[in-house]
Design a protein around this motif. Structure first.
Motif, PDB file in Angstrom:
ATOM      1  N   THR A 123      30.062  31.326  47.282  1.00 16.13           N
ATOM      2  CA  THR A 123      30.418  30.076  46.610  1.00 16.13           C
ATOM      3  C   THR A 123      31.820  30.168  46.009  1.00 16.13           C
ATOM      4  OG1 THR A 123      28.100  29.691  46.102  1.00 16.13           O
ATOM      5  CG2 THR A 123      29.708  28.450  44.804  1.00 16.13           C
ATOM      6  N   VAL A 124      32.133  31.301  45.396  1.00 15.55           N
ATOM      7  CA  VAL A 124      33.456  31.496  44.790  1.00 15.55           C
ATOM      8  C   VAL A 124      34.543  31.449  45.862  1.00 15.55           C
ATOM      9  CG1 VAL A 124      34.936  33.141  43.554  1.00 15.55           C
ATOM     10  CG2 VAL A 124      32.578  32.751  42.799  1.00 15.55           C
ATOM     11  N   VAL A 125      34.328  32.153  46.955  1.00 18.41           N
ATOM     12  CA  VAL A 125      35.339  32.197  48.017  1.00 18.41           C
ATOM     13  C   VAL A 125      35.502  30.819  48.665  1.00 18.41           C
ATOM     14  CG1 VAL A 125      35.912  33.215  50.263  1.00 18.41           C
ATOM     15  CG2 VAL A 125      35.110  34.668  48.384  1.00 18.41           C
ATOM     16  N   GLN A 126      34.408  30.095  48.856  1.00 17.27           N
ATOM     17  CA  GLN A 126      34.515  28.739  49.404  1.00 17.27           C
ATOM     18  C   GLN A 126      35.329  27.842  48.476  1.00 17.27           C
ATOM     19  OE1 GLN A 126      30.482  27.527  50.106  1.00 17.27           O
ATOM     20  NE2 GLN A 126      30.336  28.690  52.012  1.00 17.27           N
ATOM     21  N   ASP A 127      35.124  27.959  47.178  1.00 18.03           N
ATOM     22  CA  ASP A 127      35.892  27.200  46.192  1.00 18.03           C
ATOM     23  C   ASP A 127      37.379  27.544  46.323  1.00 18.03           C
ATOM     24  OD1 ASP A 127      37.153  26.189  43.861  1.00 18.03           O
ATOM     25  OD2 ASP A 127      35.368  26.478  42.655  1.00 18.03           O
ATOM     26  N   LEU A 128      37.685  28.837  46.406  1.00 22.19           N
ATOM     27  CA  LEU A 128      39.085  29.261  46.551  1.00 22.19           C
ATOM     28  C   LEU A 128      39.682  28.720  47.849  1.00 22.19           C
ATOM     29  CD1 LEU A 128      38.698  32.945  45.347  1.00 22.19           C
ATOM     30  CD2 LEU A 128      39.842  31.090  44.109  1.00 22.19           C
ATOM     31  N   GLU A 129      38.913  28.752  48.931  1.00 18.70           N
ATOM     32  CA  GLU A 129      39.393  28.238  50.222  1.00 18.70           C
ATOM     33  C   GLU A 129      39.660  26.742  50.149  1.00 18.70           C
ATOM     34  OE1 GLU A 129      37.226  31.504  53.131  1.00 18.70           O
ATOM     35  OE2 GLU A 129      36.195  29.617  52.727  1.00 18.70           O
ATOM     36  N   ARG A 130      38.746  25.992  49.538  1.00 18.19           N
ATOM     37  CA  ARG A 130      38.938  24.535  49.391  1.00 18.19           C
ATOM     38  C   ARG A 130      40.216  24.211  48.626  1.00 18.19           C
ATOM     39  NH1 ARG A 130      33.548  24.382  48.615  1.00 18.19           N
ATOM     40  NH2 ARG A 130      33.713  24.430  46.371  1.00 18.19           N
ATOM     41  N   ASN A 131      40.543  25.057  47.659  1.00 21.54           N
ATOM     42  CA  ASN A 131      41.724  24.825  46.829  1.00 21.54           C
ATOM     43  C   ASN A 131      42.956  25.585  47.324  1.00 21.54           C
ATOM     44  OD1 ASN A 131      40.682  23.052  44.676  1.00 21.54           O
ATOM     45  ND2 ASN A 131      39.244  24.740  44.417  1.00 21.54           N
ATOM     46  N   TRP A 142      44.620  35.953  39.316  1.00 20.01           N
ATOM     47  CA  TRP A 142      43.402  36.511  38.745  1.00 20.01           C
ATOM     48  C   TRP A 142      42.612  35.416  38.021  1.00 20.01           C
ATOM     49  CZ3 TRP A 142      41.054  37.326  34.015  1.00 20.01           C
ATOM     50  CH2 TRP A 142      40.106  38.336  33.950  1.00 20.01           C
ATOM     51  N   ALA A 143      43.289  34.644  37.200  1.00 17.18           N
ATOM     52  CA  ALA A 143      42.613  33.601  36.409  1.00 17.18           C
ATOM     53  C   ALA A 143      41.981  32.540  37.309  1.00 17.18           C
ATOM     54  CB  ALA A 143      43.599  32.957  35.440  1.00 17.18           C
ATOM     55  N   THR A 144      42.566  32.260  38.459  1.00 16.39           N
ATOM     56  CA  THR A 144      42.008  31.276  39.384  1.00 16.39           C
ATOM     57  C   THR A 144      40.659  31.753  39.929  1.00 16.39           C
ATOM     58  OG1 THR A 144      44.208  30.488  39.976  1.00 16.39           O
ATOM     59  CG2 THR A 144      42.443  30.036  41.547  1.00 16.39           C
ATOM     60  N   VAL A 145      40.550  33.032  40.219  1.00 13.75           N
ATOM     61  CA  VAL A 145      39.283  33.585  40.720  1.00 13.75           C
ATOM     62  C   VAL A 145      38.227  33.531  39.623  1.00 13.75           C
ATOM     63  CG1 VAL A 145      38.146  35.612  41.695  1.00 13.75           C
ATOM     64  CG2 VAL A 145      40.475  35.009  42.416  1.00 13.75           C
ATOM     65  N   ILE A 146      38.612  33.847  38.407  1.00 12.85           N
ATOM     66  CA  ILE A 146      37.669  33.779  37.282  1.00 12.85           C
ATOM     67  C   ILE A 146      37.218  32.342  37.055  1.00 12.85           C
ATOM     68  CG2 ILE A 146      37.448  34.113  34.778  1.00 12.85           C
ATOM     69  CD1 ILE A 146      37.288  36.700  36.483  1.00 12.85           C
ATOM     70  N   THR A 147      38.136  31.400  37.154  1.00 14.36           N
ATOM     71  CA  THR A 147      37.778  29.981  37.005  1.00 14.36           C
ATOM     72  C   THR A 147      36.794  29.563  38.090  1.00 14.36           C
ATOM     73  OG1 THR A 147      39.894  29.496  35.961  1.00 14.36           O
ATOM     74  CG2 THR A 147      38.718  27.629  36.948  1.00 14.36           C
ATOM     75  N   ALA A 148      37.035  29.995  39.321  1.00 11.48           N
ATOM     76  CA  ALA A 148      36.113  29.671  40.422  1.00 11.48           C
ATOM     77  C   ALA A 148      34.739  30.293  40.177  1.00 11.48           C
ATOM     78  CB  ALA A 148      36.691  30.148  41.756  1.00 11.48           C
TER      79      ALA A 148
END
Length: 152
Positions: free
Chosen positions: A58-66, A137-143
């Motif tokens: 779910t986290v990686v999909q969120d990062l990919e979408r953004n 780093w903060a973007t991954v934590i937010t996701a």
């Protein structure tokens, strides 16, 4: 090929992989010949966040979408995913208790993370690329925070 020759070939392959990481990507990677693995040192060129399998997708999909996804390595048991990030800008990379309770961990500055061989494609959800970028780093934590708050 004798067992000795096979072991020497595996060692040379690890040396070549560590050199590729260091020379092509600028990542501080060494090889551990005894355990036949590659070790990434965190805190200078990049950092790492580990997530359990049930949350990582779910986290990686969120990062990919953004359009913020970077290299993601999956451990040999397919239990843990390691998201490689830009270095954390804070002296100590704190993880909120809500994330810690869901088994999200930051590899500490000066710590180590195991990474797959660059050609071990089944272990890379997103393989590193020579001109690729790392998410903040903060973007991954937010996701990760969004993922644990998502109903589901």
């Amino acid at each position: 090929m004798s067992p000795r020759e096979a072991a020497d070939a595996r060692r040379l392959d690890l040396v070549a992989a560590a050199n590729w990481y260091r020379l092509t990507l600028g990542w501080p990677v060494n090889f551990d010949a005894a355990h036949r693995r590659l070790i990434l040192h965190t805190g200078d060129a990049l950092d790492a966040i580990t997530l359990p399998n049930e949350l990582a997708g779910t986290v990686v999909q969120d990062l990919e979408r953004n359009l913020q996804a970077g290299p993601v390595c999956i451990d040999t048991t397919k239990t843990w995913w390691t998201v490689l990030t830009e270095p954390c800008t804070r002296a100590h990379a704190d993880i909120a208790p809500e994330l810690r309770s869901r088994r999200v961990h930051a590899v500490p500055r000066g710590g180590q993370a195991i990474v797959a061989h660059p050609q071990d494609t089944p272990r890379w959800r997103r393989a590193p690329e020579p001109d690729g970028s790392l998410p903040p780093w903060a973007t991954v934590i937010t996701a990760a925070n969004r993922a644990i708050r998502r109903p589901g």
